[in-house]
Scaffold this motif. Structure first.
Motif, PDB file in Angstrom:
ATOM      1  N   ASN A  68     141.593   0.370 -45.617  1.00 54.80           N
ATOM      2  CA  ASN A  68     142.366   0.758 -46.796  1.00 54.80           C
ATOM      3  C   ASN A  68     143.643   1.408 -46.282  1.00 54.80           C
ATOM      4  OD1 ASN A  68     143.459   2.009 -49.051  1.00 54.80           O
ATOM      5  ND2 ASN A  68     141.510   2.833 -49.761  1.00 54.80           N
ATOM      6  N   ILE A  69     144.786   0.749 -46.495  1.00 49.80           N
ATOM      7  CA  ILE A  69     146.032   1.268 -45.955  1.00 49.80           C
ATOM      8  C   ILE A  69     147.062   1.494 -47.060  1.00 49.80           C
ATOM      9  CG2 ILE A  69     145.674   0.234 -43.698  1.00 49.80           C
ATOM     10  CD1 ILE A  69     147.635  -1.905 -44.354  1.00 49.80           C
ATOM     11  N   SER A  70     147.940   2.457 -46.803  1.00 48.41           N
ATOM     12  CA  SER A  70     149.039   2.772 -47.717  1.00 48.41           C
ATOM     13  C   SER A  70     150.321   2.904 -46.915  1.00 48.41           C
ATOM     14  CB  SER A  70     148.779   4.095 -48.432  1.00 48.41           C
ATOM     15  OG  SER A  70     147.607   4.038 -49.195  1.00 48.41           O
ATOM     16  N   TYR A  71     151.406   2.477 -47.527  1.00 50.12           N
ATOM     17  CA  TYR A  71     152.744   2.638 -46.951  1.00 50.12           C
ATOM     18  C   TYR A  71     152.938   1.849 -45.666  1.00 50.12           C
ATOM     19  CZ  TYR A  71     152.348   6.520 -50.180  1.00 50.12           C
ATOM     20  OH  TYR A  71     152.103   7.276 -51.282  1.00 50.12           O
ATOM     21  N   ILE A  72     152.065   0.907 -45.377  1.00 53.24           N
ATOM     22  CA  ILE A  72     152.213   0.031 -44.218  1.00 53.24           C
ATOM     23  C   ILE A  72     152.418  -1.369 -44.762  1.00 53.24           C
ATOM     24  CG2 ILE A  72     151.125  -0.916 -42.156  1.00 53.24           C
ATOM     25  CD1 ILE A  72     149.460   1.649 -41.968  1.00 53.24           C
ATOM     26  N   ASP A  73     153.498  -1.980 -44.409  1.00 53.72           N
ATOM     27  CA  ASP A  73     153.871  -3.276 -44.955  1.00 53.72           C
ATOM     28  C   ASP A  73     153.502  -4.383 -43.969  1.00 53.72           C
ATOM     29  OD1 ASP A  73     154.924  -5.275 -46.473  1.00 53.72           O
ATOM     30  OD2 ASP A  73     156.973  -4.542 -46.447  1.00 53.72           O
ATOM     31  N   TYR A  74     152.204  -4.631 -43.778  1.00 60.05           N
ATOM     32  CA  TYR A  74     151.739  -5.715 -42.919  1.00 60.05           C
ATOM     33  C   TYR A  74     151.576  -6.957 -43.775  1.00 60.05           C
ATOM     34  CZ  TYR A  74     150.395  -3.003 -38.742  1.00 60.05           C
ATOM     35  OH  TYR A  74     150.394  -2.240 -37.610  1.00 60.05           O
ATOM     36  N   ASP A  75     152.141  -8.058 -43.327  1.00 57.20           N
ATOM     37  CA  ASP A  75     151.942  -9.296 -44.065  1.00 57.20           C
ATOM     38  C   ASP A  75     150.795 -10.086 -43.425  1.00 57.20           C
ATOM     39  OD1 ASP A  75     153.008 -10.461 -41.762  1.00 57.20           O
ATOM     40  OD2 ASP A  75     154.912 -10.972 -42.707  1.00 57.20           O
ATOM     41  N   GLY A  76     150.501 -11.240 -43.985  1.00 55.38           N
ATOM     42  CA  GLY A  76     149.403 -12.060 -43.486  1.00 55.38           C
ATOM     43  C   GLY A  76     149.617 -12.558 -42.073  1.00 55.38           C
ATOM     44  N   TYR A  77     150.887 -12.784 -41.698  1.00 52.78           N
ATOM     45  CA  TYR A  77     151.170 -13.239 -40.333  1.00 52.78           C
ATOM     46  C   TYR A  77     150.829 -12.143 -39.322  1.00 52.78           C
ATOM     47  CZ  TYR A  77     153.950 -16.598 -42.988  1.00 52.78           C
ATOM     48  OH  TYR A  77     154.367 -17.542 -43.893  1.00 52.78           O
ATOM     49  N   ARG A  78     151.206 -10.929 -39.635  1.00 54.76           N
ATOM     50  CA  ARG A  78     150.935  -9.819 -38.704  1.00 54.76           C
ATOM     51  C   ARG A  78     149.437  -9.558 -38.599  1.00 54.76           C
ATOM     52  NH1 ARG A  78     154.191  -4.218 -38.108  1.00 54.76           N
ATOM     53  NH2 ARG A  78     153.275  -3.637 -36.129  1.00 54.76           N
ATOM     54  N   TRP A  79     148.745  -9.573 -39.735  1.00 57.85           N
ATOM     55  CA  TRP A  79     147.295  -9.391 -39.693  1.00 57.85           C
ATOM     56  C   TRP A  79     146.628 -10.501 -38.872  1.00 57.85           C
ATOM     57  CZ3 TRP A  79     144.509  -5.348 -40.134  1.00 57.85           C
ATOM     58  CH2 TRP A  79     144.859  -4.324 -40.997  1.00 57.85           C
ATOM     59  N   SER A  80     147.063 -11.734 -39.046  1.00 59.24           N
ATOM     60  CA  SER A  80     146.436 -12.827 -38.296  1.00 59.24           C
ATOM     61  C   SER A  80     146.678 -12.667 -36.791  1.00 59.24           C
ATOM     62  CB  SER A  80     146.913 -14.190 -38.790  1.00 59.24           C
ATOM     63  OG  SER A  80     148.291 -14.363 -38.610  1.00 59.24           O
ATOM     64  N   ARG A  81     147.868 -12.185 -36.399  1.00 62.20           N
ATOM     65  CA  ARG A  81     148.121 -11.926 -34.966  1.00 62.20           C
ATOM     66  C   ARG A  81     147.208 -10.830 -34.440  1.00 62.20           C
ATOM     67  NH1 ARG A  81     153.435 -12.608 -36.527  1.00 62.20           N
ATOM     68  NH2 ARG A  81     153.807 -10.368 -36.582  1.00 62.20           N
ATOM     69  N   ILE A  82     147.051  -9.757 -35.194  1.00 61.86           N
ATOM     70  CA  ILE A  82     146.171  -8.655 -34.764  1.00 61.86           C
ATOM     71  C   ILE A  82     144.745  -9.163 -34.606  1.00 61.86           C
ATOM     72  CG2 ILE A  82     145.084  -6.501 -35.540  1.00 61.86           C
ATOM     73  CD1 ILE A  82     147.845  -5.767 -36.772  1.00 61.86           C
ATOM     74  N   ILE A  83     144.273  -9.918 -35.580  1.00 58.11           N
ATOM     75  CA  ILE A  83     142.893 -10.417 -35.535  1.00 58.11           C
ATOM     76  C   ILE A  83     142.728 -11.400 -34.382  1.00 58.11           C
ATOM     77  CG2 ILE A  83     141.182 -11.787 -36.792  1.00 58.11           C
ATOM     78  CD1 ILE A  83     142.376 -10.400 -39.385  1.00 58.11           C
TER      79      ILE A  83
END
Length: 154
Positions: A68-83
């Motif tokens: 659960n995050i707030s004030y962090i603007d991660y898009d789907g591309y960034r999440w997919s790279r992290i994963i």
């Protein structure tokens, strides 16, 4: 962050953890060691992208992640790279993201770009993780609640 390291070191068989991260800031500059025993993690009130990424890099055996995050603007591309880069064993991913836009002229366009970033093969075909985006606009302020489905919260 310095309090988390001894916790991990003194609980080598810890498999599940729930951490509220609203008090952690970007001031921690070290690297966390790998914590191989943790397979389930729930992070709440995350407000620092640096802290979030630092923790996730140290947990390569995660299979379940609820964040659960707030004030962090991660898009789907960034999440997919992290994963892909740090969480290769992740099977269950539950995300709730609060994003705020103030006085932006292109708010609708930014929202559409954010949603489109979760419409890739990674999200739809490989993992079948689907998102929902709810918007509330008032005056010069827009609040977005983006979350994976299903995701239950109050």
């Amino acid at each position: 962050m310095s309090d988390i390291i001894p916790l991990f070191q003194h609980t080598p068989y810890l498999q599940s953890l729930n951490i509220p991260l609203n008090k952690l800031t970007d001031s921690y500059s070290g690297r966390l060691p790998l914590f191989l025993s943790i397979t389930m993690l729930k992070l709440s009130n995350v407000q620092s992208s640096y802290v979030l990424t630092t923790i996730l890099k140290s947990l390569p055996n995660l299979t379940h992640l609820k964040v659960n995050i707030s004030y962090i603007d991660y898009d789907g591309y960034r999440w997919s790279r992290i994963i892909n880069d740090f969480l290769p064993k992740l099977k269950f991913f539950h995300l709730k993201m609060h994003i705020h836009f103030c006085d932006e002229k292109n708010t609708r366009e930014r929202i559409n770009q954010l949603i489109d970033s979760f419409r890739t093969r990674f999200w739809l075909e490989k993992h079948q993780w689907f998102i929902r985006c709810d918007c509330i606009s008032k005056d010069n302020y827009t609040c977005i609640l983006l979350h994976t489905l299903p995701y239950t919260f109050s």
